[in-house]
Design a protein around this motif. Structure first.
Motif, mmCIF file in Angstrom:
data_model
loop_
_atom_site.group_PDB
_atom_site.id
_atom_site.type_symbol
_atom_site.label_atom_id
_atom_site.label_comp_id
_atom_site.label_asym_id
_atom_site.label_seq_id
_atom_site.Cartn_x
_atom_site.Cartn_y
_atom_site.Cartn_z
ATOM 1 N N LEU A 107 13.328 41.606 79.729
ATOM 2 C CA LEU A 107 12.224 40.672 79.944
ATOM 3 C C LEU A 107 12.626 39.386 79.076
ATOM 4 C CD1 LEU A 107 9.444 43.430 79.443
ATOM 5 C CD2 LEU A 107 9.709 42.040 81.501
ATOM 6 N N GLN A 108 13.120 39.591 78.120
ATOM 7 C CA GLN A 108 13.631 38.461 77.154
ATOM 8 C C GLN A 108 14.345 37.228 78.052
ATOM 9 O OE1 GLN A 108 15.435 40.152 73.681
ATOM 10 N NE2 GLN A 108 13.707 41.291 73.017
ATOM 11 N N ASN A 109 15.403 38.027 78.655
ATOM 12 C CA ASN A 109 16.136 37.283 79.607
ATOM 13 C C ASN A 109 15.412 36.812 80.872
ATOM 14 O OD1 ASN A 109 18.231 37.636 77.625
ATOM 15 N ND2 ASN A 109 19.373 39.271 78.684
ATOM 16 N N ARG A 110 14.346 37.107 81.212
ATOM 17 C CA ARG A 110 13.677 36.897 82.234
ATOM 18 C C ARG A 110 14.434 37.109 83.593
ATOM 19 N NH1 ARG A 110 9.507 33.055 81.872
ATOM 20 N NH2 ARG A 110 9.832 32.380 83.871
ATOM 21 N N PHE A 111 14.996 38.321 83.329
ATOM 22 C CA PHE A 111 15.722 39.180 84.681
ATOM 23 C C PHE A 111 16.960 38.500 84.782
ATOM 24 C CE2 PHE A 111 11.189 40.541 84.966
ATOM 25 C CZ PHE A 111 11.453 41.900 85.207
ATOM 26 N N LYS A 112 17.628 37.643 84.005
ATOM 27 C CA LYS A 112 18.734 36.778 84.474
ATOM 28 C C LYS A 112 19.974 37.848 84.479
ATOM 29 C CE LYS A 112 21.815 33.261 82.920
ATOM 30 N NZ LYS A 112 22.145 32.447 81.900
ATOM 31 N N GLY A 113 20.655 37.939 85.393
ATOM 32 C CA GLY A 113 21.770 38.998 85.649
ATOM 33 C C GLY A 113 21.583 40.356 86.185
ATOM 34 N N PHE A 114 20.224 40.344 86.330
ATOM 35 C CA PHE A 114 19.677 41.973 86.773
ATOM 36 C C PHE A 114 20.256 42.456 87.991
ATOM 37 C CE2 PHE A 114 16.144 44.838 88.033
ATOM 38 C CZ PHE A 114 16.678 45.877 87.673
ATOM 39 N N MET A 115 20.711 43.366 88.348
ATOM 40 C CA MET A 115 21.447 43.869 89.261
ATOM 41 C C MET A 115 22.427 42.944 90.266
ATOM 42 S SD MET A 115 20.341 47.137 89.940
ATOM 43 C CE MET A 115 20.358 47.446 91.491
ATOM 44 N N THR A 153 8.215 49.745 71.059
ATOM 45 C CA THR A 153 6.739 49.227 71.578
ATOM 46 C C THR A 153 6.447 48.019 70.955
ATOM 47 O OG1 THR A 153 6.078 51.541 72.158
ATOM 48 C CG2 THR A 153 4.166 49.671 72.148
ATOM 49 N N LEU A 154 6.881 48.025 69.590
ATOM 50 C CA LEU A 154 6.203 46.811 68.864
ATOM 51 C C LEU A 154 7.347 45.570 69.453
ATOM 52 C CD1 LEU A 154 4.796 45.762 66.127
ATOM 53 C CD2 LEU A 154 6.780 46.350 64.830
ATOM 54 N N GLN A 155 8.477 45.889 69.578
ATOM 55 C CA GLN A 155 9.364 44.726 69.994
ATOM 56 C C GLN A 155 8.928 44.406 71.616
ATOM 57 O OE1 GLN A 155 12.080 42.878 68.966
ATOM 58 N NE2 GLN A 155 11.339 41.976 70.676
ATOM 59 N N LEU A 156 8.365 45.234 72.450
ATOM 60 C CA LEU A 156 7.756 44.936 73.761
ATOM 61 C C LEU A 156 6.581 44.124 73.769
ATOM 62 C CD1 LEU A 156 7.799 45.280 76.790
ATOM 63 C CD2 LEU A 156 6.409 47.676 76.184
ATOM 64 N N GLU A 157 5.729 44.388 72.875
ATOM 65 C CA GLU A 157 4.633 43.552 72.564
ATOM 66 C C GLU A 157 4.763 42.229 71.924
ATOM 67 O OE1 GLU A 157 0.933 41.798 70.791
ATOM 68 O OE2 GLU A 157 2.839 42.436 69.788
ATOM 69 N N SER A 158 6.090 42.101 71.318
ATOM 70 C CA SER A 158 6.371 40.691 70.745
ATOM 71 C C SER A 158 7.125 40.140 71.883
ATOM 72 C CB SER A 158 7.388 40.877 69.711
ATOM 73 O OG SER A 158 7.934 39.628 69.024
ATOM 74 N N THR A 159 7.917 40.691 72.837
ATOM 75 C CA THR A 159 8.536 39.855 73.876
ATOM 76 C C THR A 159 7.509 39.346 74.974
ATOM 77 O OG1 THR A 159 10.474 41.164 73.636
ATOM 78 C CG2 THR A 159 10.164 40.272 75.789
ATOM 79 N N LEU A 160 6.484 40.313 75.427
ATOM 80 C CA LEU A 160 5.338 39.975 76.407
ATOM 81 C C LEU A 160 4.684 38.998 75.677
ATOM 82 C CD1 LEU A 160 4.462 43.533 77.779
ATOM 83 C CD2 LEU A 160 5.787 41.752 79.005
ATOM 84 N N SER A 161 4.331 38.906 74.650
ATOM 85 C CA SER A 161 3.859 37.615 73.982
ATOM 86 C C SER A 161 4.320 36.507 74.275
ATOM 87 C CB SER A 161 3.413 37.898 72.525
ATOM 88 O OG SER A 161 2.845 39.150 72.010
ATOM 89 N N THR A 162 5.478 36.315 74.495
ATOM 90 C CA THR A 162 6.249 35.012 74.828
ATOM 91 C C THR A 162 6.309 34.765 76.120
ATOM 92 O OG1 THR A 162 8.531 36.075 74.781
ATOM 93 C CG2 THR A 162 7.816 35.348 72.888
ATOM 94 N N LEU A 163 5.931 35.795 77.194
ATOM 95 C CA LEU A 163 5.926 35.650 78.578
ATOM 96 C C LEU A 163 4.854 35.316 79.190
ATOM 97 C CD1 LEU A 163 8.892 38.367 79.336
ATOM 98 C CD2 LEU A 163 9.152 35.816 79.317
ATOM 99 N N VAL A 164 3.833 36.069 78.564
ATOM 100 C CA VAL A 164 2.525 36.287 79.130
ATOM 101 C C VAL A 164 1.514 35.227 78.546
ATOM 102 C CG1 VAL A 164 0.530 37.567 79.721
ATOM 103 C CG2 VAL A 164 2.807 38.633 79.677
ATOM 104 N N LYS A 165 0.789 34.338 79.575
ATOM 105 C CA LYS A 165 0.184 33.080 78.941
ATOM 106 C C LYS A 165 -0.967 33.416 78.488
ATOM 107 C CE LYS A 165 4.180 30.436 79.501
ATOM 108 N NZ LYS A 165 4.626 30.085 78.341
ATOM 109 N N ASN A 166 -1.596 34.621 79.202
ATOM 110 C CA ASN A 166 -2.980 34.849 78.867
ATOM 111 C C ASN A 166 -3.160 36.152 78.173
ATOM 112 O OD1 ASN A 166 -4.367 32.305 79.865
ATOM 113 N ND2 ASN A 166 -3.501 32.870 81.631
ATOM 114 N N ASP A 167 -4.078 36.933 78.677
ATOM 115 C CA ASP A 167 -4.352 38.308 78.115
ATOM 116 C C ASP A 167 -3.377 39.312 78.442
ATOM 117 O OD1 ASP A 167 -5.493 40.237 76.336
ATOM 118 O OD2 ASP A 167 -7.460 40.514 77.351
ATOM 119 N N PHE A 168 -3.207 40.226 77.842
ATOM 120 C CA PHE A 168 -2.283 41.620 78.424
ATOM 121 C C PHE A 168 -2.671 42.734 77.472
ATOM 122 C CE2 PHE A 168 0.848 39.828 75.534
ATOM 123 C CZ PHE A 168 1.398 41.138 74.794
ATOM 124 N N HIS A 169 -2.285 44.023 78.055
ATOM 125 C CA HIS A 169 -2.484 45.117 77.628
ATOM 126 C C HIS A 169 -1.428 45.914 77.956
ATOM 127 C CE1 HIS A 169 -6.023 44.039 75.841
ATOM 128 N NE2 HIS A 169 -6.699 44.184 77.035
#
Length: 213
Positions: free
Chosen positions: A53-61, A146-162
């Motif tokens: 997610l941090q890499n925005r899927f760069k290089g995935f598969m 999970t703490l890292q996931l929440e932090s990562t998604l906070s930089t990618l998701v512009k609005n609300d998420f759970h």
């Protein structure tokens, strides 16, 4: 965040692994109107998903990173598929490369799989940029991951998420809600015994009153 607080309407719901279980349950309860890039993948380490997610899927598969190793059956089909490892991210595809059109030495349908994945990736990134409320579901995760996931998604998701975390425990015999001190995270523990078939009632309770707009 409590399970009650998590319930409500979402613009989209995405599975983040670790296996196909979350996707199967979301589909069962009509909460999966479209596929996400990790739906039918094996991603045993949430840390790898965080990096992805941090890499925005760069290089995935990417083709150069793939290693076919064995064979698998499909989802709701008797067809045989190749087990293909993405060696960069430690994520495994078991339901994308049909064995009658691919071999362990040659991935003949790679262009088709690439197009499918790119469509799913682009859709997910677009939804994270533009939609108002998104739910992410992950089975098997530690507090630190999970703490890292929440932090990562906070930089990618512009609005609300759970984030909904479903962990399976050997000693458990019922559903237990956990309260981790992470603001946008709901955590539930389910029994590990026969988790693919025995927990449907618990999943129904978890996803009751969760809706797609």
């Amino acid at each position: 965040m409590s399970l009650t607080e998590m319930k409500g309407e979402y613009d989209a719901i995405f599975s983040l692994g670790d296996l196909c279980l979350a996707s199967i349950q979301l589909r069962k309860f009509n909460l999966r109107p479209f596929a996400g890039p990790l739906d039918w993948m094996s991603s045993p380490k949430l840390s790898s998903v965080n990096l992805l997610l941090q890499n925005r899927f760069k290089g995935f598969m990417d083709r150069d990173n793939l290693l076919p190793t064995s064979y698998s059956t499909g989802i709701n089909t008797p067809d045989s598929f190749l087990v293909v490892h993405d060696q960069r991210y430690g994520i495994v595809s078991s339901h994308d490369f049909k064995a009658d059109r691919n071999t362990l030495a040659y991935l003949g349908t790679y262009p088709e799989v690439r197009r499918k994945l790119d469509k799913r990736i682009n859709r997910m990134l677009n939804i994270m940029e533009n939609k108002q409320k998104i739910l992410f579901v992950r089975t098997e995760a530690s507090f630190a991951e999970t703490l890292q996931l929440e932090s990562t998604l906070s930089t990618l998701v512009k609005n609300d998420f759970h984030i909904l975390i479903i962990n399976h425990t050997n000693g458990g015999s019922t559903m237990t809600e956990k309260f981790w001190p992470i603001g946008r995270v709901t955590v539930v523990e389910l029994p590990d015994y026969e988790k693919w078939t025995n927990n449907d009632d618990y999943w129904k309770e978890i996803l009751d009153n969760v809706k797609i707009r």
